[in-house]
Design a protein around this motif. Structure first.
Motif, PDB file in Angstrom:
ATOM      1  N   LEU A 159      84.821  26.703  58.449  1.00  0.00           N
ATOM      2  CA  LEU A 159      86.221  26.548  58.103  1.00  0.00           C
ATOM      3  C   LEU A 159      86.717  25.145  58.439  1.00  0.00           C
ATOM      4  O   LEU A 159      86.493  24.648  59.554  1.00  0.00           O
ATOM      5  CB  LEU A 159      87.036  27.591  58.861  1.00  0.00           C
ATOM      6  N   CYS A 160      87.340  24.512  57.466  1.00  0.00           N
ATOM      7  CA  CYS A 160      87.924  23.165  57.568  1.00  0.00           C
ATOM      8  C   CYS A 160      86.889  22.048  57.631  1.00  0.00           C
ATOM      9  O   CYS A 160      87.249  20.872  57.739  1.00  0.00           O
ATOM     10  CB  CYS A 160      88.891  23.047  58.746  1.00  0.00           C
ATOM     11  N   ALA A 161      85.592  22.386  57.544  1.00  0.00           N
ATOM     12  CA  ALA A 161      84.557  21.352  57.477  1.00  0.00           C
ATOM     13  C   ALA A 161      84.501  20.752  56.075  1.00  0.00           C
ATOM     14  O   ALA A 161      85.000  21.335  55.105  1.00  0.00           O
ATOM     15  CB  ALA A 161      83.202  21.940  57.855  1.00  0.00           C
ATOM     16  N   VAL A 162      83.879  19.576  55.969  1.00  0.00           N
ATOM     17  CA  VAL A 162      83.804  18.846  54.697  1.00  0.00           C
ATOM     18  C   VAL A 162      82.351  18.713  54.269  1.00  0.00           C
ATOM     19  O   VAL A 162      81.482  18.374  55.080  1.00  0.00           O
ATOM     20  CB  VAL A 162      84.444  17.447  54.833  1.00  0.00           C
ATOM     21  N   TYR A 163      82.104  18.969  52.984  1.00  0.00           N
ATOM     22  CA  TYR A 163      80.751  18.930  52.432  1.00  0.00           C
ATOM     23  C   TYR A 163      80.748  18.167  51.113  1.00  0.00           C
ATOM     24  O   TYR A 163      81.752  18.151  50.392  1.00  0.00           O
ATOM     25  CB  TYR A 163      80.224  20.348  52.181  1.00  0.00           C
ATOM     26  N   GLN A 164      79.611  17.565  50.794  1.00  0.00           N
ATOM     27  CA  GLN A 164      79.461  17.027  49.443  1.00  0.00           C
ATOM     28  C   GLN A 164      78.678  18.034  48.605  1.00  0.00           C
ATOM     29  O   GLN A 164      77.916  18.841  49.137  1.00  0.00           O
ATOM     30  CB  GLN A 164      78.797  15.660  49.447  1.00  0.00           C
ATOM     31  N   ALA A 215      86.493  20.364  51.104  1.00  0.00           N
ATOM     32  CA  ALA A 215      86.863  20.816  52.447  1.00  0.00           C
ATOM     33  C   ALA A 215      87.122  22.316  52.389  1.00  0.00           C
ATOM     34  O   ALA A 215      87.793  22.800  51.468  1.00  0.00           O
ATOM     35  CB  ALA A 215      88.098  20.075  52.939  1.00  0.00           C
ATOM     36  N   ILE A 216      86.618  23.055  53.354  1.00  0.00           N
ATOM     37  CA  ILE A 216      86.656  24.516  53.305  1.00  0.00           C
ATOM     38  C   ILE A 216      87.985  25.050  53.848  1.00  0.00           C
ATOM     39  O   ILE A 216      88.296  24.881  55.035  1.00  0.00           O
ATOM     40  CB  ILE A 216      85.474  25.114  54.090  1.00  0.00           C
ATOM     41  N   SER A 217      88.735  25.715  52.980  1.00  0.00           N
ATOM     42  CA  SER A 217      90.035  26.282  53.356  1.00  0.00           C
ATOM     43  C   SER A 217      89.949  27.768  53.666  1.00  0.00           C
ATOM     44  O   SER A 217      90.857  28.328  54.293  1.00  0.00           O
ATOM     45  CB  SER A 217      91.055  26.064  52.231  1.00  0.00           C
ATOM     46  N   LYS A 222      94.949  21.512  57.224  1.00  0.00           N
ATOM     47  CA  LYS A 222      93.969  21.009  58.184  1.00  0.00           C
ATOM     48  C   LYS A 222      92.686  20.568  57.481  1.00  0.00           C
ATOM     49  O   LYS A 222      92.116  19.524  57.800  1.00  0.00           O
ATOM     50  CB  LYS A 222      93.645  22.071  59.234  1.00  0.00           C
ATOM     51  N   ALA A 223      92.241  21.377  56.516  1.00  0.00           N
ATOM     52  CA  ALA A 223      91.035  21.023  55.766  1.00  0.00           C
ATOM     53  C   ALA A 223      91.226  19.697  55.040  1.00  0.00           C
ATOM     54  O   ALA A 223      90.339  18.832  55.048  1.00  0.00           O
ATOM     55  CB  ALA A 223      90.682  22.135  54.781  1.00  0.00           C
ATOM     56  N   LYS A 226      90.677  13.702  54.413  1.00  0.00           N
ATOM     57  CA  LYS A 226      91.352  12.401  54.337  1.00  0.00           C
ATOM     58  C   LYS A 226      90.693  11.363  55.233  1.00  0.00           C
ATOM     59  O   LYS A 226      90.578  10.183  54.850  1.00  0.00           O
ATOM     60  CB  LYS A 226      92.826  12.559  54.713  1.00  0.00           C
ATOM     61  N   THR A 227      90.239  11.768  56.409  1.00  0.00           N
ATOM     62  CA  THR A 227      89.619  10.814  57.330  1.00  0.00           C
ATOM     63  C   THR A 227      88.337  10.215  56.752  1.00  0.00           C
ATOM     64  O   THR A 227      87.905   9.141  57.190  1.00  0.00           O
ATOM     65  CB  THR A 227      89.289  11.470  58.683  1.00  0.00           C
TER      66      THR A 227
END
Length: 218
Positions: free
Chosen positions: A85-90, A182-184, A202-203, A208-209
């Motif tokens: 949850l809220c992690a970012v993946y390509q 990003a996982i919502s 939050k995701a 954004k970062t």
């Protein structure tokens, strides 16, 4: 020019806030922002939700704004314990899991008529982002049938409503295409709708970062 296709204004905002906008116009009912961000020339199309909107936004950026590469980012749903949850993946591969010509020609679910495989590969970013498989459809739901199809037959990690359609458009125009999600919400952890509403911001902040690094790579 980098063409950025984004479904919702709330998703686009994380880029637009850092963008020097030179033009803001409406084309074919879609809001388009042209300018610079992170040292790159960018055209952003807020296309709306769903595959047809995504395809229209993709074509518009190429035909009207001469995009030479395409990027899609935003929130999406996780499908297994490896999507946090809220992690970012390509995204490494994408499939349209509501496209089905199995009965007509015996191909696997998601195999477009002009291709012989159901998953289409995306270009990769050389960033420290795990690579996942994406399933796309015009459905946002908690369907047990969809979940079974996505996880057991297609082995997808993430689901959304636009990504694979953008990839199909990029393939048709022979352009490189990238996607970051990003996982919502995560399937099996309660209502995906409630999770989406609670975790979306939050995701997106986590995504954004990473935007400066993503655009530096592009």
């Amino acid at each position: 020019m980098i063409g950025v296709v984004i479904a919702m204004q709330s998703e686009a905002k994380i880029l637009l806030d850092d963008m020097k906008i030179q033009r803001n116009l409406t084309v074919s009912g879609k809001d388009v922002y042209v300018g610079t961000a992170y040292g790159k020339e960018i055209a952003v199309c807020v296309c709306g939700v769903g595959k047809v909107n995504a395809a229209l936004g993709t074509q518009l950026l190429v035909s009207k704004f001469d995009a030479q590469k395409l990027l899609n980012f935003g929130v999406a749903g996780g499908l297994n314990k490896d999507t946090k949850l809220c992690a970012v993946y390509q995204i490494g591969e994408a499939v349209q899991f509501d496209f089905d010509l199995t009965q007509l020609n015996g191909t696997k679910i998601g195999t477009l008529d002009e291709y012989d495989t159901n998953y289409l590969a995306l270009n990769k970013l050389h960033l420290n982002l795990p690579v996942k498989k994406l399933g796309t459809s015009d459905r946002f739901n908690d369907s047990a049938e969809d979940y079974k199809l996505l996880t057991q037959e297609l082995n997808a990690d993430i689901r959304d409503m636009e990504g694979a359609a953008i990839v199909q458009g990029a393939y048709a125009m022979k352009l490189p295409v990238y996607a970051v999600k990003a996982i919502s919400d995560v399937a099996g952890s309660g209502s995906t709708t409630e999770q989406f509403l609670v975790n979306k911001d939050k995701a997106l902040n986590n995504l954004k970062t990473l935007l400066p690094d993503i655009f530096e790579e592009l």
